[in-house]
Design an enzyme around this catalytic site. Structure first.
Site, short mmCIF file in Angstrom:
data_model
loop_
_atom_site.label_atom_id
_atom_site.label_comp_id
_atom_site.label_asym_id
_atom_site.label_seq_id
_atom_site.Cartn_x
_atom_site.Cartn_y
_atom_site.Cartn_z
N LEU A 177 0.85 -1.19 0.00
CA LEU A 177 0.00 0.00 0.00
C LEU A 177 0.89 1.24 0.00
O LEU A 177 1.77 1.38 0.86
CB LEU A 177 -0.91 0.03 1.24
CG LEU A 177 -1.76 -1.22 1.52
CD1 LEU A 177 -2.64 -0.99 2.77
CD2 LEU A 177 -2.61 -1.59 0.33
N THR A 195 2.46 -1.89 4.34
CA THR A 195 2.03 -0.49 4.19
C THR A 195 3.26 0.40 4.30
O THR A 195 4.04 0.25 5.24
CB THR A 195 1.03 -0.11 5.28
OG1 THR A 195 -0.05 -1.04 5.26
CG2 THR A 195 0.48 1.29 5.09
N CYS A 196 3.44 1.30 3.35
CA CYS A 196 4.60 2.21 3.40
C CYS A 196 4.53 3.07 4.66
O CYS A 196 3.55 3.78 4.89
CB CYS A 196 4.64 3.11 2.17
SG CYS A 196 5.93 4.36 2.29
N ILE A 197 5.56 3.01 5.45
CA ILE A 197 5.55 3.66 6.76
C ILE A 197 5.48 5.18 6.65
O ILE A 197 4.75 5.83 7.40
CB ILE A 197 6.78 3.20 7.61
CG1 ILE A 197 6.65 3.68 9.04
CG2 ILE A 197 8.09 3.65 6.99
CD1 ILE A 197 7.64 2.98 9.97
N ALA A 253 2.03 6.23 5.24
CA ALA A 253 0.99 5.96 6.24
C ALA A 253 1.04 6.98 7.37
O ALA A 253 0.00 7.52 7.78
CB ALA A 253 1.16 4.55 6.78
#
Lengths: 120, 130
Positions: B39, B77-79, B82
């Protein structure tokens, strides 16, 4: 580590969303893993090259500075996908000299050179 | 074939998460493998566990969580993307001194290196949303 090649195509304007910023983040991350990476700019994405934009006013990161720093990260392959009539003087001023202009009908040939193509 | 999925569109602004889920189900049904789902951009909104659509509407958040659980999918999920959008797990909540977290427990927060790894190891990377 195996090698893969990625072309990131930026089609959105720099102030309209965080898409350009996150596309460039991905380009830098890809380069840091020593993968082949190239950037192409098309349509509203060409506005990234317009100098003297007020990024502070829109609250976005200065993408023009990020673009200038690309060679430091080893990202040299830049393409501008446009028919020449779309370019105006303001754009031309900021487009790096090492970028290669691709006509829109040559897009397929460009994409075929890469393992993956991502649009932002 | 080993597919990787990149979701860039958010659940309510785009059809990307729904179409991606349909694609993943069809791929598994045909005997293919999902190497990873990543994501990025607005797609990170799919990772919230607090979204509560009305009961008579599609709950794409729960549908994805159920799919990930049932098929042991690696969903990352891309930190950075996000955190910008207020999607954080318990560790990030603690690190940023927030009073709560909101990410699906089965999903992982990680860096863009995971997306690079995905491109290296999957046969095809399919993007949903832009």
């Amino acid at each position: 580590m195996s090698k893969t090649s990625l072309l990131i195509v930026i089609t959105k304007s720099p102030h309209g969303s965080s898409a350009c910023h996150e596309a460039l983040d991905l380009a830098l991350a890809t380069a840091s893993f020593e993968q082949e990476i190239a950037l192409a700019f098309e349509g509203d994405g060409l506005l990234c090259f317009k100098p003297d934009q007020n990024y502070a006013q829109s609250g976005r990161k200065n993408l023009f500075k990020m673009l200038k720093a690309l060679p430091v990260f080893g990202i040299e392959a830049l393409y501008v996908i446009t028919d020449s009539s779309e370019l105006n003087d303001e754009h031309v001023a900021g487009i790096p000299e090492n970028s290669q202009q691709i006509r829109s009908d040559q897009r397929g040939e460009l994409y075929a050179r890469f393992d993956n193509v991502l649009h932002f | 074939m080993k597919f990787a999925i990149l979701i860039l569109g958010s659940p309510y602004s785009t059809q990307a998460p729904v179409t991606a889920l349909h694609f993943c189900r069809a791929a598994l049904a045909e005997g293919h493998e999902i190497y990873r789902v990543f994501l990025y951009g607005e797609g990170v909104h799919l990772a919230t566990r607090l979204a509560t659509p009305p009961q008579d509407e599609l709950n794409i958040y729960n549908d994805w969580a159920k799919f990930v659980d049932e098929h042991k999918i690696d969903l990352v999920t891309c930190i950075a993307a996000a955190a910008r959008r207020g999607i954080i797990d318990s560790a990030e909540a603690k690190r940023h001194e927030k009073d709560s977290d909101n990410m699906m427990a089965a999903y992982e927060l990680s860096g863009l290196g995971q997306l690079v790894d995905t491109q290296i190891h999957a046969d095809r990377l399919i993007t949903f949303g832009s």
